[in-house]
Design a protein around this motif. Structure first.
Motif, PDB file in Angstrom:
ATOM      1  N   GLY A 170       3.118 -17.208  -1.879  1.00 32.63           N
ATOM      2  CA  GLY A 170       1.828 -17.700  -2.343  1.00 32.63           C
ATOM      3  C   GLY A 170       1.111 -16.725  -3.248  1.00 32.63           C
ATOM      4  O   GLY A 170       0.284 -17.127  -4.067  1.00 32.63           O
ATOM      5  N   SER A 171       1.391 -15.442  -3.111  1.00 37.45           N
ATOM      6  CA  SER A 171       0.793 -14.421  -3.973  1.00 37.45           C
ATOM      7  C   SER A 171       1.781 -13.276  -4.098  1.00 37.45           C
ATOM      8  O   SER A 171       2.679 -13.116  -3.271  1.00 37.45           O
ATOM      9  CB  SER A 171      -0.539 -13.926  -3.405  1.00 37.45           C
ATOM     10  OG  SER A 171      -0.350 -13.317  -2.142  1.00 37.45           O
ATOM     11  N   TRP A 172       1.580 -12.464  -5.123  1.00 39.44           N
ATOM     12  CA  TRP A 172       2.509 -11.380  -5.419  1.00 39.44           C
ATOM     13  C   TRP A 172       1.764 -10.062  -5.523  1.00 39.44           C
ATOM     14  O   TRP A 172       0.645 -10.014  -6.024  1.00 39.44           O
ATOM     15  CB  TRP A 172       3.243 -11.644  -6.737  1.00 39.44           C
ATOM     16  CG  TRP A 172       4.180 -12.801  -6.673  1.00 39.44           C
ATOM     17  CD1 TRP A 172       3.901 -14.102  -6.996  1.00 39.44           C
ATOM     18  CD2 TRP A 172       5.543 -12.785  -6.237  1.00 39.44           C
ATOM     19  NE1 TRP A 172       5.000 -14.885  -6.808  1.00 39.44           N
ATOM     20  CE2 TRP A 172       6.023 -14.104  -6.335  1.00 39.44           C
ATOM     21  CE3 TRP A 172       6.391 -11.777  -5.785  1.00 39.44           C
ATOM     22  CZ2 TRP A 172       7.330 -14.449  -5.994  1.00 39.44           C
ATOM     23  CZ3 TRP A 172       7.694 -12.118  -5.447  1.00 39.44           C
ATOM     24  CH2 TRP A 172       8.162 -13.435  -5.556  1.00 39.44           C
ATOM     25  N   GLU A 173       2.393  -9.007  -5.035  1.00 43.50           N
ATOM     26  CA  GLU A 173       1.887  -7.648  -5.201  1.00 43.50           C
ATOM     27  C   GLU A 173       2.884  -6.895  -6.061  1.00 43.50           C
ATOM     28  O   GLU A 173       4.095  -6.924  -5.789  1.00 43.50           O
ATOM     29  CB  GLU A 173       1.748  -6.940  -3.849  1.00 43.50           C
ATOM     30  CG  GLU A 173       0.748  -7.565  -2.900  1.00 43.50           C
ATOM     31  CD  GLU A 173      -0.650  -7.008  -3.073  1.00 43.50           C
ATOM     32  OE1 GLU A 173      -0.833  -6.168  -3.976  1.00 43.50           O
ATOM     33  OE2 GLU A 173      -1.534  -7.414  -2.310  1.00 43.50           O
ATOM     34  N   ARG A 174       2.396  -6.211  -7.092  1.00 46.26           N
ATOM     35  CA  ARG A 174       3.275  -5.449  -7.977  1.00 46.26           C
ATOM     36  C   ARG A 174       3.082  -3.960  -7.720  1.00 46.26           C
ATOM     37  O   ARG A 174       1.952  -3.482  -7.559  1.00 46.26           O
ATOM     38  CB  ARG A 174       2.983  -5.776  -9.442  1.00 46.26           C
ATOM     39  CG  ARG A 174       3.771  -4.897 -10.425  1.00 46.26           C
ATOM     40  CD  ARG A 174       3.577  -5.327 -11.852  1.00 46.26           C
ATOM     41  NE  ARG A 174       4.193  -4.368 -12.786  1.00 46.26           N
ATOM     42  CZ  ARG A 174       4.853  -4.707 -13.877  1.00 46.26           C
ATOM     43  NH1 ARG A 174       4.985  -5.995 -14.196  1.00 46.26           N
ATOM     44  NH2 ARG A 174       5.386  -3.781 -14.658  1.00 46.26           N
ATOM     45  N   PHE A 175       4.194  -3.212  -7.713  1.00 44.98           N
ATOM     46  CA  PHE A 175       4.157  -1.777  -7.492  1.00 44.98           C
ATOM     47  C   PHE A 175       5.001  -1.095  -8.570  1.00 44.98           C
ATOM     48  O   PHE A 175       6.211  -1.305  -8.650  1.00 44.98           O
ATOM     49  CB  PHE A 175       4.718  -1.426  -6.112  1.00 44.98           C
ATOM     50  CG  PHE A 175       4.007  -2.123  -4.985  1.00 44.98           C
ATOM     51  CD1 PHE A 175       2.880  -1.567  -4.414  1.00 44.98           C
ATOM     52  CD2 PHE A 175       4.454  -3.350  -4.527  1.00 44.98           C
ATOM     53  CE1 PHE A 175       2.208  -2.215  -3.387  1.00 44.98           C
ATOM     54  CE2 PHE A 175       3.795  -4.006  -3.508  1.00 44.98           C
ATOM     55  CZ  PHE A 175       2.662  -3.441  -2.936  1.00 44.98           C
ATOM     56  N   ASP A 176       4.342  -0.312  -9.402  1.00 48.37           N
ATOM     57  CA  ASP A 176       5.043   0.449 -10.422  1.00 48.37           C
ATOM     58  C   ASP A 176       5.438   1.802  -9.836  1.00 48.37           C
ATOM     59  O   ASP A 176       4.656   2.451  -9.148  1.00 48.37           O
ATOM     60  CB  ASP A 176       4.163   0.635 -11.655  1.00 48.37           C
ATOM     61  CG  ASP A 176       3.937  -0.678 -12.393  1.00 48.37           C
ATOM     62  OD1 ASP A 176       4.920  -1.251 -12.895  1.00 48.37           O
ATOM     63  OD2 ASP A 176       2.781  -1.138 -12.455  1.00 48.37           O
ATOM     64  N   GLY A 177       6.627   2.222 -10.117  1.00 49.29           N
ATOM     65  CA  GLY A 177       7.173   3.452  -9.542  1.00 49.29           C
ATOM     66  C   GLY A 177       8.614   3.206  -9.163  1.00 49.29           C
ATOM     67  O   GLY A 177       9.134   2.086  -9.254  1.00 49.29           O
ATOM     68  N   THR A 178       9.285   4.254  -8.705  1.00 51.88           N
ATOM     69  CA  THR A 178      10.697   4.109  -8.386  1.00 51.88           C
ATOM     70  C   THR A 178      10.893   3.418  -7.034  1.00 51.88           C
ATOM     71  O   THR A 178       9.958   3.299  -6.236  1.00 51.88           O
ATOM     72  CB  THR A 178      11.400   5.476  -8.347  1.00 51.88           C
ATOM     73  OG1 THR A 178      10.972   6.196  -7.181  1.00 51.88           O
ATOM     74  CG2 THR A 178      11.101   6.290  -9.598  1.00 51.88           C
ATOM     75  N   THR A 179      12.116   2.999  -6.793  1.00 52.31           N
ATOM     76  CA  THR A 179      12.459   2.325  -5.544  1.00 52.31           C
ATOM     77  C   THR A 179      12.202   3.225  -4.332  1.00 52.31           C
ATOM     78  O   THR A 179      11.588   2.804  -3.347  1.00 52.31           O
ATOM     79  CB  THR A 179      13.933   1.898  -5.579  1.00 52.31           C
ATOM     80  OG1 THR A 179      14.122   0.974  -6.657  1.00 52.31           O
ATOM     81  CG2 THR A 179      14.353   1.255  -4.275  1.00 52.31           C
ATOM     82  N   ALA A 180      12.674   4.456  -4.392  1.00 48.15           N
ATOM     83  CA  ALA A 180      12.492   5.366  -3.262  1.00 48.15           C
ATOM     84  C   ALA A 180      11.020   5.723  -3.063  1.00 48.15           C
ATOM     85  O   ALA A 180      10.572   5.919  -1.926  1.00 48.15           O
ATOM     86  CB  ALA A 180      13.326   6.630  -3.455  1.00 48.15           C
ATOM     87  N   GLU A 181      10.266   5.808  -4.142  1.00 42.76           N
ATOM     88  CA  GLU A 181       8.830   6.052  -4.006  1.00 42.76           C
ATOM     89  C   GLU A 181       8.175   4.902  -3.247  1.00 42.76           C
ATOM     90  O   GLU A 181       7.304   5.112  -2.391  1.00 42.76           O
ATOM     91  CB  GLU A 181       8.177   6.222  -5.370  1.00 42.76           C
ATOM     92  CG  GLU A 181       6.675   6.446  -5.294  1.00 42.76           C
ATOM     93  CD  GLU A 181       6.003   6.552  -6.658  1.00 42.76           C
ATOM     94  OE1 GLU A 181       4.750   6.613  -6.683  1.00 42.76           O
ATOM     95  OE2 GLU A 181       6.705   6.570  -7.684  1.00 42.76           O
ATOM     96  N   PHE A 182       8.577   3.674  -3.563  1.00 44.45           N
ATOM     97  CA  PHE A 182       8.034   2.509  -2.861  1.00 44.45           C
ATOM     98  C   PHE A 182       8.304   2.615  -1.364  1.00 44.45           C
ATOM     99  O   PHE A 182       7.400   2.413  -0.544  1.00 44.45           O
ATOM    100  CB  PHE A 182       8.653   1.230  -3.429  1.00 44.45           C
ATOM    101  CG  PHE A 182       8.223  -0.017  -2.726  1.00 44.45           C
ATOM    102  CD1 PHE A 182       7.052  -0.665  -3.089  1.00 44.45           C
ATOM    103  CD2 PHE A 182       8.969  -0.540  -1.670  1.00 44.45           C
ATOM    104  CE1 PHE A 182       6.642  -1.826  -2.428  1.00 44.45           C
ATOM    105  CE2 PHE A 182       8.571  -1.680  -1.001  1.00 44.45           C
ATOM    106  CZ  PHE A 182       7.402  -2.331  -1.386  1.00 44.45           C
ATOM    107  N   VAL A 183       9.537   2.933  -0.986  1.00 49.37           N
ATOM    108  CA  VAL A 183       9.884   3.047   0.427  1.00 49.37           C
ATOM    109  C   VAL A 183       9.067   4.152   1.093  1.00 49.37           C
ATOM    110  O   VAL A 183       8.532   3.974   2.197  1.00 49.37           O
ATOM    111  CB  VAL A 183      11.391   3.317   0.602  1.00 49.37           C
ATOM    112  CG1 VAL A 183      11.726   3.619   2.056  1.00 49.37           C
ATOM    113  CG2 VAL A 183      12.213   2.132   0.100  1.00 49.37           C
ATOM    114  N   HIS A 184       8.952   5.295   0.416  1.00 47.48           N
ATOM    115  CA  HIS A 184       8.193   6.406   0.977  1.00 47.48           C
ATOM    116  C   HIS A 184       6.736   6.022   1.213  1.00 47.48           C
ATOM    117  O   HIS A 184       6.150   6.361   2.255  1.00 47.48           O
ATOM    118  CB  HIS A 184       8.269   7.610   0.035  1.00 47.48           C
ATOM    119  CG  HIS A 184       7.662   8.856   0.591  1.00 47.48           C
ATOM    120  ND1 HIS A 184       6.328   9.182   0.401  1.00 47.48           N
ATOM    121  CD2 HIS A 184       8.188   9.864   1.337  1.00 47.48           C
ATOM    122  CE1 HIS A 184       6.069  10.328   0.994  1.00 47.48           C
ATOM    123  NE2 HIS A 184       7.167  10.763   1.574  1.00 47.48           N
TER     124      HIS A 184
END
Length: 213
Positions: A170-184
């Motif tokens: 229903g909605s989206w969240e966007r995160f700029d940065g690397t994959t591992a940064e997202f997990v961290h």
């Protein structure tokens, strides 16, 4: 008050000087306190206490050829270091050879693309799912049915942003940065919308692989 010493001016007179020690104030952002020489993958190893030394061998050339695109470098590092499993019992990596369609990034991408094409689905609106460039490629899912994708825009996979949504999209969240940064950040940032740090003070990785595998 700081310690004192004596200094000599240019006219050879002696004056007292105060020595002031500077102290770095910890940042409210956990990522800001990272060591300068470590990688995001190293930081995830540290924060989870992951101590399994064996690295997983993945035929990335075959996997990427089958998917039809290169994959982010630090995602591949995560897959090799951790293997098939989940962070905090919540965030489960998709990777080649996981043993199930739901966890295998190659099989899942193929199945999802076929399903979306057969059903002319608008479920991911305003986006569409891979394999066409610029579309969504799922790389992780959660135990609460939140889903996480790369938006495969641009030629450099290391620059792909992450997009996240619940199962209804229903909605989206966007995160700029690397994959591992997202997990961290999911593990350590209490302000992150998908944070596990809101619930756990310590973090772990649960492997779904056997000792022999």
């Amino acid at each position: 008050m700081g310690p004192y010493g004596r200094g000599r001016d240019f006219d050879d007179s002696v004056r007292t000087v105060a020595l002031v020690a500077e102290r770095e104030v910890p940042s409210a952002d956990p990522a800001a306190d990272r060591g300068k020489v470590t990688s995001w993958v190293d930081d995830i190893v540290a924060v989870t206490g992951w101590d399994t030394p064996r690295a997983r061998t993945v035929d990335w050339a075959a996997a990427e050829a089958r998917i039809g695109t290169a994959l982010p470098g630090d995602y591949k590092q995560l897959a090799e270091v951790f293997g098939y499993g989940a962070f905090d019992g919540y965030l489960g990596l998709h990777l080649p050879g996981a043993g199930s369609r739901s966890g295998d990034i190659v099989l899942h991408a193929e199945w999802l693309g076929e399903w979306a094409g057969a059903h002319s689905s608008n479920l991911w609106k305003p986006y569409e799912v891979y394999p066409a460039p610029g579309r969504l490629l799922q790389w992780v899912a959660s135990e609460t049915a939140d889903q996480f994708y790369w938006l495969t825009e641009g030629p450099d996979p290391d620059m792909w942003p992450a997009l996240a949504s619940d199962e209804t999209h229903g909605s989206w969240e966007r995160f700029d940065g690397t994959t591992a940064e997202f997990v961290h950040r999911v593990l350590t940032d209490r302000q992150h919308p998908f944070s596990t740090a809101q619930y756990f003070d310590t973090h772990w990785f649960e492997s779904y692989e056997s000792e022999e595998g």
